[in-house]
Motif scaffolding. Structure first.
Motif, short mmCIF file in Angstrom:
data_model
loop_
_atom_site.label_atom_id
_atom_site.label_comp_id
_atom_site.label_asym_id
_atom_site.label_seq_id
_atom_site.Cartn_x
_atom_site.Cartn_y
_atom_site.Cartn_z
N VAL A 512 0.83 -1.20 0.00
CA VAL A 512 0.00 0.00 0.00
C VAL A 512 0.87 1.26 0.00
CG1 VAL A 512 -1.96 -1.09 1.14
CG2 VAL A 512 -0.17 -0.01 2.53
N ASP A 513 2.19 1.09 -0.03
CA ASP A 513 3.08 2.25 -0.01
C ASP A 513 3.80 2.36 -1.35
OD1 ASP A 513 4.71 0.06 0.15
OD2 ASP A 513 5.35 0.44 2.22
N ASP A 514 4.81 3.21 -1.40
CA ASP A 514 5.51 3.42 -2.67
C ASP A 514 6.63 2.41 -2.86
OD1 ASP A 514 3.96 5.48 -3.62
OD2 ASP A 514 4.97 6.93 -2.33
N VAL A 515 6.34 1.19 -2.52
CA VAL A 515 7.33 0.13 -2.70
C VAL A 515 6.84 -0.77 -3.83
CG1 VAL A 515 8.38 -1.89 -1.62
CG2 VAL A 515 8.12 0.21 -0.31
N MET A 516 7.73 -1.02 -4.79
CA MET A 516 7.36 -1.92 -5.88
C MET A 516 7.85 -3.32 -5.54
SD MET A 516 8.55 0.49 -9.03
CE MET A 516 10.09 0.94 -8.27
N ASN A 517 7.28 -4.29 -6.20
CA ASN A 517 7.74 -5.66 -6.01
C ASN A 517 8.05 -6.22 -7.39
OD1 ASN A 517 8.05 -8.39 -5.46
ND2 ASN A 517 6.59 -8.35 -3.77
N VAL A 518 9.33 -6.20 -7.73
CA VAL A 518 9.76 -6.64 -9.05
C VAL A 518 10.46 -7.99 -8.87
CG1 VAL A 518 11.18 -6.09 -11.07
CG2 VAL A 518 10.06 -4.24 -9.79
N SER A 519 9.91 -9.02 -9.46
CA SER A 519 10.45 -10.39 -9.31
C SER A 519 10.59 -10.78 -7.85
CB SER A 519 11.83 -10.51 -9.96
OG SER A 519 11.80 -10.07 -11.28
N GLY A 520 9.68 -10.33 -7.02
CA GLY A 520 9.76 -10.67 -5.60
C GLY A 520 10.81 -9.87 -4.85
N HIS A 521 11.42 -8.88 -5.51
CA HIS A 521 12.39 -8.03 -4.84
C HIS A 521 11.80 -6.66 -4.60
CE1 HIS A 521 15.47 -10.68 -7.04
NE2 HIS A 521 15.17 -11.18 -5.87
N ARG A 522 12.04 -6.18 -3.41
CA ARG A 522 11.48 -4.89 -3.06
C ARG A 522 12.32 -3.79 -3.62
NH1 ARG A 522 9.98 -5.28 3.15
NH2 ARG A 522 10.47 -3.09 3.29
N LEU A 523 11.65 -2.79 -4.17
CA LEU A 523 12.35 -1.69 -4.78
C LEU A 523 11.53 -0.44 -4.50
CD1 LEU A 523 14.83 -1.56 -6.59
CD2 LEU A 523 13.32 -1.79 -8.55
N SER A 524 12.18 0.61 -4.03
CA SER A 524 11.42 1.81 -3.71
C SER A 524 11.33 2.70 -4.94
CB SER A 524 12.13 2.52 -2.55
OG SER A 524 12.13 3.88 -2.75
N THR A 525 10.16 3.27 -5.15
CA THR A 525 9.99 4.19 -6.28
C THR A 525 10.97 5.36 -6.13
OG1 THR A 525 8.23 5.28 -5.05
CG2 THR A 525 7.56 3.67 -6.67
N MET A 526 11.12 5.82 -4.88
CA MET A 526 11.98 6.99 -4.62
C MET A 526 13.45 6.69 -4.88
SD MET A 526 10.02 9.40 -3.09
CE MET A 526 10.19 10.02 -1.45
N GLU A 527 13.83 5.45 -4.62
CA GLU A 527 15.23 5.07 -4.83
C GLU A 527 15.55 5.21 -6.33
OE1 GLU A 527 15.36 1.34 -2.77
OE2 GLU A 527 17.50 1.12 -3.19
#
Ligand code: PRX
Length: 644
Positions: A512-527
């Protein structure tokens, strides 16, 4: 998702399982709920070795918690010594397969020798309990040895995934103030060398705290060794003694820091400690993986992620299991690589991710069908929701219709699996992580913190502390408190949306936050945004996750440019490369869309929600070469809403 599809456990599985039947699950759950102290105390006594008994089972002063404080134990001792000096002495602890085809079977006795010698190497470098070591290594047994040797001495390790760039590595070394970096010349991935030592050299140009670099020889390629700082692993190890007793450490002594993406550009250093973490990872090996001495257990995760920590190294070794480690890619040299490994090593428990499963589905059934998968008895899934179609394929084509699938929900912060089926007890529903582990009290709440009725979506929170939960964020206790404990006082906010059905089953719906889940890996939009705006051409960037058939989500970046005559096509490629350099190849945007303006709220916040809609519903079409004008949507949508 069809919630009516239910798969009860097969009678012979129930019969042999550690937790046999629904009543046994309910009894465990009720015991943990009503008498948590008694429940965890008796498990800690039975399942782990302690040098000294603790004062209290737990002390809870939200959000601070201590488990078994005052007790003295050692994670490495529990994972290695107690097996090496007992009946499992000659049992294979790590079955390793290198990508080029080389293999090693390391027994518990040999593992003890390797770990003790390497711990002596660390000692000789002047390292002691509380110091920090960064591990940046390929999937080789020495990576696990490095982790265990640190744990043996109380040195806090931080494994950085080998796919991270030197920039990302540098930021983590600096944040930790690490004294040593443990690395290799390189590792193999799809037949190519991943040059780890080169990345370390670049990172260390700006890391004054690092005194020593210890380099394992893996690929045998040419690397630069700096005099006085860099040492060959095999040379130091050859001079070290086999004798290095495990340090008795407090149950709350820090074990490791693992960086994960949050909602800002700065990754969070999740801190895990000793006794509680080990107890719960050990228990989930029994409860969820139903581990037995004859099992060959394979979790395909890289040790750079939390799954690799808890379920390649610490959980399985503490449980005395044979854990398989494979260095390379699932599709190299061909799409049957994993299934050939299962066949050859008679793997009985296989734990992987929905992304990998979907990627293999695409290649067709002929690959697994050509292999003998009859050794498998249990399958697992982690990292993202598994869609029922992938679940069915996994069940039918890999498990041949007779292996339960445990869909395990957890996070870097939770340390161990919190919601999953006990396979000999809980009927499965494809797409649901099913029921909570003993001691875990999940709730689904609305914006105001009130529970929502079953069947409705809400935020997933966890009441009460559990032994393997993160203790804080390295160097930032305030952020820890704000991020996880503010929404509902004294309850852990997961950042996931979920729904509980009428049977009490949990259906995880995503972040529910600005965290993406790409291939099961967490990635922040801001990063990713921060990386993009560091490029000379970029004025502003907004990144959202876009639905993707294989990887769950893919990175999509909206970019506005500084004045200039830019060739969009070329720049698109350049920016993708740039993100790979700044973070790592896995963060590379799949799509870059150039735009005149970004939709913002009146207070100037980028409305990612709107951009998510655009990439999901394709209301605005475009490719890398078209310049989009989002000012219309901006005007339309920047009205009252200030959230997002
Ligand atoms: O959104 C959830 C998703 O992955 C997030 C945690 O990511 P990370 O800390 O990188 O750990 C991944 C491995 C434990 C969660 O907030 N997630 C993880 N497992 C599942 C899942 N979503 C649905 N079903 C799962 N089984």
């Amino acid at each position: 998702m069809n919630e009516d599809q239910v798969y009860p456990p097969a009678p012979d599985f129930v019969h042999r399982a550690h937790v046999s039947g629904m009543d046994a699950y309910k009894a465990l759950y009720e015991h943990a709920r009503t008498q948590p102290e008694d429940f965890w105390r008796s498990l800690a006594e039975k399942e782990l070795f302690w040098f000294e008994k603790w004062d209290h089972v737990f002390e809870w002063d939200p959000p601070r918690v201590k488990w078994f404080a005052g007790g003295k134990t050692n994670v490495c001792y529990n994972c290695v010594d107690r097996h090496a000096e007992g009946a499992r002495e000659a049992k294979v602890a790590i079955q390793w397969i290198g990508e080029p085809g080389d293999e090693r079977a390391i027994t518990y006795r040999e593992l003890l020798r390797m770990v003790s010698r390497f711990a002596n190497v660390l000692k000789a470098c002047g390292l002691a309990a509380g110091d920090r070591a960064v591990i940046y290594m390929p999937m080789v047994p020495e990576a696990a040895v490095a982790m265990l040797a640190c744990a043996r001495l109380g040195i806090v390790h931080s494994v950085v995934f080998g796919g991270f760039s030197s920039e990302a590595l540098k930021a983590r070394i600096q944040d930790l103030g690490a004294a040593v970096v443990l690395t290799a010349d390189g590792g193999w991935r799809r037949g190519k060398e991943v040059r780890l030592k080169d990345a370390v050299d670049q990172a260390l140009e700006d890391c004054p705290t690092v005194r020593d670099v210890i380099v394992l020889r893996r690929t045998e390629s040419q690397v630069k060794m700096r005099d006085g700082r860099d040492h060959w692993w095999h040379e130091l190890e050859a001079a070290a003694s086999d004798d290095c007793p495990a340090e008795p450490l407090d149950a709350e002594h820090p074990l490791y820091v693992l960086y994960t993406s949050g909602t800002t550009g700065k990754p969070k250093g999740i801190l895990h400690t000793t006794g509680g973490y080990l107890l719960q990872t050990t228990m989930s090996m029994k409860w969820v993986f139903d581990i037995r001495d004859e099992d060959v257990y394979w979790c395909t995760a890289d040790i750079g992620w939390v799954t690799g920590h808890s379920y390649v190294v610490y959980g399985p070794l503490s449980a005395g299991a044979t854990t398989v480690m494979y260095e390379g890619a699932p599709d190299y040299p061909a799409f049957d690589r994993w299934w050939r490994i299962v066949e050859k090593h008679r793997v009985s428990i296989f734990y992987s991710s929905p992304t990998a499963i979907r990627a293999l589905i695409r290649q067709g059934d002929q690959w697994p069908n050509a292999c003998d998968l009859s050794s498998l008895r249990l399958l697992g899934s982690v990292g993202e929701p598994i869609n029922p179609a992938a679940w069915e394929w996994y069940y039918r084509v890999i498990g041949k219709g007779c292996c339960p699938i445990v869909d395990t929900w957890w996070q870097t912060e939770t340390g161990s699996i919190l919601i999953a089926a006990m396979p000999g007890a809980v009927p499965l529903k494809p797409g649901s992580a099913t029921l909570p582990m003993p001691g875990i009290l999940p709730e689904v709440i609305d914006f105001s913190g009130n529970p929502v009725p079953d069947g409705q979506e809400g935020f997933l929170i966890i009441d009460r502390p559990w032994p393997s939960m993160a203790r804080t964020l390295w160097g930032d206790p305030q952020r820890y408190e704000d991020q996880y404990w503010r929404r509902v006082r004294g309850k852990y906010f997961t950042g996931d949306a979920a729904r509980r059905d009428a049977d009490g089953y949990y259906w995880i719906l995503g972040r529910v936050d600005d965290v993406m889940n790409v291939s099961g890996h967490r990635l922040s939009t801001m990063e990713v945004e921060s990386a993009l705006v560091r490029h000379r051409a970029v004025a502003e960037a907004a990144v959202v996750g876009k639905p993707h058939e294989i990887t769950g989500q893919a990175v999509c970046a909206f970019v506005t440019l500084k004045e200039g005559n830019w060739d969009h096509h070329r720049l698109g490629g350049e920016l993708r490369q740039w993100v790979a350099k700044e973070i790592g190849a896995f963060a590379r945007p799949e799509e870059i869309r150039f735009t005149e303006a970004l939709p913002k709220t009146r207070s100037g916040k980028i409305m990612r929600r709107l951009l998510r809609e655009i990439v999901t519903s394709h209301t605005v079409s475009g490719d890398v070469t078209t310049l989009e004008d989002l000012s219309v949507v901006t005007r339309l949508s920047s009205q009252p809403s200030d959230e997002d």
